[in-house]
Motif scaffolding. Sequence first.
Motif, PDB file in Angstrom:
ATOM      1  N   ALA A 136      33.149 -25.028  48.091  1.00  0.00           N
ATOM      2  CA  ALA A 136      33.291 -23.588  48.338  1.00  0.00           C
ATOM      3  C   ALA A 136      32.157 -23.083  49.213  1.00  0.00           C
ATOM      4  O   ALA A 136      32.348 -22.153  49.994  1.00  0.00           O
TER       5      ALA A 136
ATOM      6  N   TRP B 300      28.345 -16.370  43.702  1.00  0.00           N
ATOM      7  CA  TRP B 300      29.349 -16.109  42.673  1.00  0.00           C
ATOM      8  C   TRP B 300      29.965 -14.720  42.829  1.00  0.00           C
ATOM      9  O   TRP B 300      30.566 -14.202  41.889  1.00  0.00           O
TER      10      TRP B 300
ATOM     11  N   LEU D 231      26.297 -20.674  33.688  1.00  0.00           N
ATOM     12  CA  LEU D 231      25.925 -20.801  35.108  1.00  0.00           C
ATOM     13  C   LEU D 231      26.745 -21.931  35.749  1.00  0.00           C
ATOM     14  O   LEU D 231      27.258 -21.798  36.863  1.00  0.00           O
ATOM     15  N   ARG D 232      26.854 -23.006  35.027  1.00  0.00           N
ATOM     16  CA  ARG D 232      27.656 -24.137  35.499  1.00  0.00           C
ATOM     17  C   ARG D 232      29.139 -23.713  35.627  1.00  0.00           C
ATOM     18  O   ARG D 232      29.824 -24.103  36.577  1.00  0.00           O
ATOM     19  N   ALA D 234      30.228 -20.853  36.440  1.00  0.00           N
ATOM     20  CA  ALA D 234      30.403 -20.054  37.654  1.00  0.00           C
ATOM     21  C   ALA D 234      30.628 -20.971  38.852  1.00  0.00           C
ATOM     22  O   ALA D 234      31.471 -20.690  39.714  1.00  0.00           O
ATOM     23  N   ASP D 235      29.904 -22.076  38.897  1.00  0.00           N
ATOM     24  CA  ASP D 235      30.122 -23.042  39.980  1.00  0.00           C
ATOM     25  C   ASP D 235      31.507 -23.687  39.869  1.00  0.00           C
ATOM     26  O   ASP D 235      32.188 -23.901  40.876  1.00  0.00           O
ATOM     27  N   ILE D 236      31.902 -23.996  38.659  1.00  0.00           N
ATOM     28  CA  ILE D 236      33.221 -24.607  38.467  1.00  0.00           C
ATOM     29  C   ILE D 236      34.325 -23.624  38.872  1.00  0.00           C
ATOM     30  O   ILE D 236      35.298 -24.002  39.531  1.00  0.00           O
ATOM     31  N   LEU D 238      34.020 -21.207  41.032  1.00  0.00           N
ATOM     32  CA  LEU D 238      33.934 -21.089  42.490  1.00  0.00           C
ATOM     33  C   LEU D 238      34.668 -22.244  43.167  1.00  0.00           C
ATOM     34  O   LEU D 238      35.467 -22.032  44.097  1.00  0.00           O
ATOM     35  N   GLU D 239      34.437 -23.451  42.696  1.00  0.00           N
ATOM     36  CA  GLU D 239      35.048 -24.624  43.326  1.00  0.00           C
ATOM     37  C   GLU D 239      36.557 -24.665  43.084  1.00  0.00           C
ATOM     38  O   GLU D 239      37.298 -25.269  43.863  1.00  0.00           O
ATOM     39  N   ILE D 244      36.256 -14.723  40.125  1.00  0.00           N
ATOM     40  CA  ILE D 244      35.111 -14.272  39.326  1.00  0.00           C
ATOM     41  C   ILE D 244      35.040 -12.758  39.477  1.00  0.00           C
ATOM     42  O   ILE D 244      34.822 -12.255  40.573  1.00  0.00           O
TER      43      ILE D 244
END
Lengths: 316, 316, 316, 316
Positions: A136, B300, D231-232, D234-236, D238-239, D244
């Motif tokens: 992303a 984010w 936090l992790r 949020a990355d997941i 996003l990918e 969000i």
Amino acid sequence: MSNSLGHEVAHLGHVELFTPRPQESLDFFVRVLGLTENGTDGDSVYLRTWDDYEHHSLKLTAAATSGVGRTALRASSPEALARRVAAIEARGLGVGWTDGDTGVGPTYLFRDPDGHEMELYWETEWYQPPEHLRPALKNQAQAYPGRGVGVRRLDHVNYLAQSAESNGRFVYDTLGGRVTEQIMLDTGVISAQWTHFGQKSYDLVYTDDWTGSSGRLHHIAFATDTREDILRAADIALENEVFIETGPHKHAIQQTFFLYLYEPGGNRIELCNPTGRLIFAPDWEPVTWTQAERAKGQAWGLKTIESFHTHGTPPV
Amino acid sequence: MSNSLGHEVAHLGHVELFTPRPQESLDFFVRVLGLTENGTDGDSVYLRTWDDYEHHSLKLTAAATSGVGRTALRASSPEALARRVAAIEARGLGVGWTDGDTGVGPTYLFRDPDGHEMELYWETEWYQPPEHLRPALKNQAQAYPGRGVGVRRLDHVNYLAQSAESNGRFVYDTLGGRVTEQIMLDTGVISAQWTHFGQKSYDLVYTDDWTGSSGRLHHIAFATDTREDILRAADIALENEVFIETGPHKHAIQQTFFLYLYEPGGNRIELCNPTGRLIFAPDWEPVTWTQAERAKGQAWGLKTIESFHTHGTPPV
Amino acid sequence: MSNSLGHEVAHLGHVELFTPRPQESLDFFVRVLGLTENGTDGDSVYLRTWDDYEHHSLKLTAAATSGVGRTALRASSPEALARRVAAIEARGLGVGWTDGDTGVGPTYLFRDPDGHEMELYWETEWYQPPEHLRPALKNQAQAYPGRGVGVRRLDHVNYLAQSAESNGRFVYDTLGGRVTEQIMLDTGVISAQWTHFGQKSYDLVYTDDWTGSSGRLHHIAFATDTREDILRAADIALENEVFIETGPHKHAIQQTFFLYLYEPGGNRIELCNPTGRLIFAPDWEPVTWTQAERAKGQAWGLKTIESFHTHGTPPV
Amino acid sequence: MSNSLGHEVAHLGHVELFTPRPQESLDFFVRVLGLTENGTDGDSVYLRTWDDYEHHSLKLTAAATSGVGRTALRASSPEALARRVAAIEARGLGVGWTDGDTGVGPTYLFRDPDGHEMELYWETEWYQPPEHLRPALKNQAQAYPGRGVGVRRLDHVNYLAQSAESNGRFVYDTLGGRVTEQIMLDTGVISAQWTHFGQKSYDLVYTDDWTGSSGRLHHIAFATDTREDILRAADIALENEVFIETGPHKHAIQQTFFLYLYEPGGNRIELCNPTGRLIFAPDWEPVTWTQAERAKGQAWGLKTIESFHTHGTPPV
């Protein structure tokens, strides 16, 4: 320890690992650690961590036994490559040029004094993720996989050698690395040496092999983003019946937060997190740990596990 | 972007910050951020983070207004220092040699094209902690203070400049740094540029100043060990009535986990954590973010706060 | 194990700890753990964690030796208090009513079967922080102190007893608690029992005393917000020369993330984090761990430290 | 707010969610959040979090539109169930007994004043994991899946209602819950109310519906073990191109660390972590937040996102 050679080697590129149980090892690296397959070559599978800009971080090769194959280092420039090749040849440790493995260009093969296979290269293929692995954020090599531990990068290789010091000196004298920390026995022998090429506090480590053998491996290490990833990894290892040798805990040497596992092929794998530590001083003097200091164990008091001094691969 | 100059600058050494409210600023840095005092000089107090191997990380100077004073860079070797001084002089931006501030040897003063004061030095005094600050682990500069945020190091400086690009080019051409990321407006103007000297993904950053002024500061940043330290810092800021401008969140650019505060003197202070990200490729191509990409906000989805484009120090 | 008595005891209120080195113990609790003083009474200092809604969490009392004093439990209602007093008296373990210590109203004193002093109360003084300790968020008892470990609450007390089981049964039968986990030796003896009153998975724990003594303490525990706080606490302990007995690691029993320290008075202090674990089932059946299971060590393989079975306070 | 009814409801059991995009929603819950399928029933799939001791945490049902179906609460005992049924019937909100859905025994159906479907039960089937999901530690319901976010439990339901207060009062008066926090508008209207049954600081939340509709949903929430998991996540997200809405950040109300996502069916999903906060006081007085206090935004200053007041499901 300042090195007038400067930064001739840019970084550790990838490493080859041998396994007598290729399917189970592959499952470990893909499902448990979260690496991604990126092609095969004969008995080998190429695997990559999600933040690796190159073709692969690990070459997993089916073999009769465990151990470490070739370690690849990327030079800082074409000129640095030429200079290092000349230095290696002068040192009598050169093997010669090859066309290069998948993902890299012309490659110079050599061995460290202990006989571990190594290679140096400059040209490299920047990884182009397929659609389903496109990240992303464009400043990232590959999408973060929400799978298993999700290690970020190959971090370092810790070799067993007949003489840690003479191999560390080779990294310093011939490859242009620098020593950041070391262990000195009461006899004056340097029994382990941590060397680095950039600002990470270590990339290649040498530890005296208690068996007197050559070319063996203590462990390879993958870095995680956070210490929490290491704690989570311990649970993932536990649930997947992966052998946990020791940790999580914090090393006194280098202060790395660690967890040691054995992958199914028998090789020791460290998951590590430096928690912000980098070495900035260009004239950093090696920190020398005495036998008495080592006897105190790890940073928070955990005794160093016995098997650190009895388990290496391949077994002898 | 490969730079044939190699690693001429080793790292950011320290920076001077001006404050019109010196006592309150000092309290902020010592009690809230957890820095340690290490001497004074006239209207200045020297402050250090616990992992700094040199004399100080920050020089806090009482002044009529806020803003950034001199930024100190350590050269990679005496030869690199000489080469960089020659290059700076050739560029017409040199000021001259001084005996050096407390803790450093002969120092060459210069200015970046925008007029920010800078200095280069090689000789430095390795920090020797007093008894009560002696660390438990000998590979650490100073005992970890269990006080406030407990930042590990000065991480980077983000300058405002009339032209980000011409200053970034100076870092590249004259100081031997490299550009890792940048913002390009639809007009083709590079409005911000992130440069680095080693493996940290940035050390000096330039951002176009919306007021057209010279020599101003966007922020200085301190790195923490973990993202949890940043979350904890937000609570500490909240309890201490420190103004939180934005965050905690993750930048899209550089992927840094961040929190922005204003210290009592009005200067913007970032607390940052790179979460494992380092730049290893010696030929890294700058990642260019377009205006449309920037409009998406942070990683984010948090919108970039308006005051990022209205608050700089000193005020104009 | 369902308990028809329901929730008669609301929670652990506070506990008294004896120390032969009062000044050093006080420094440990205030500076290292981050508790806040809240008055004194004779040889005692009242100390509170920042999230305690009552007057104090810990009463630290200068004494000839170490060990645990009175443990205070708050009843769920005035009616529950009356019912529990009647039950305790019926059991023959009552001592009688007192006016109550600082911060609490009428208090009923009693002893558990092993002789540990306890008290039950309903009326309590809600903590009103002074101006400088007023929290930024009104749903919090006290400002978060950015000092030392910064523990959130007193979490549990682990007593040594001649018979863990008979004391656990007292908690169940007479106080209305429930057993969540226990250890059963091959002989059939229950050698340790974890009991709770609400949704936390344990509040009072009994462990067989290997010396056959009565009234001793294994440890008291304080909870932190995060596991990262525990890791940070290990560094803080290291820098402050606080003895680290074992950890950080994860218990198999209760899955608590832990770190064990000795405070200067000799008492064992656990810093613990449950990482989200709560017991919701009102009919939870005790999980019984066998001797063989215990021999496997902690969750990630750490051997249970020997001194867990040799160090209690006061020493005998 | 003390409730003489005590703990009649033990905890939130599971909830039904409607989705017009069942396959994509299923993929979201299984692959992105890490839930595990546990059977189907007509158009519904049962899903469970790894720490749920019962049959399922979520019933995902294909439907014409989004929204919340039935919320299931487990009573604290058979007697508590009988008492609550009588109270609900007396309140005129009962629907009647059914045999119970998969995994639960005799179940009493009812509605809250706003019309949301609810059920109460006592008998429940303790989850028995199949071999491949058997946990390494016997005090855990199911093996921790190293997949996606890996949420630990269903945490709470936040309903939209014509009148938050009258529904909160129903939870208090009829179900025996307690109010921990609430928002009071300048008009004196209680526009949102957080209620709980045990020591978690909230289980059922009511928020005034700006559309004046009945029976709608603001969000359901799943708890993670750590803030790092958020936090992790949020990355997941996003990918995986999951929308969000806001976060990660810390709520001022309840101090929960949060991340809000929309699952593919349009329902808002919160990932939350309480960071150690529990409510111990049996006589906790509701914390009331004024309109002015709410205007300050979340704990660290993030403005409350507009769509919190415009997006509910099903859409109207």
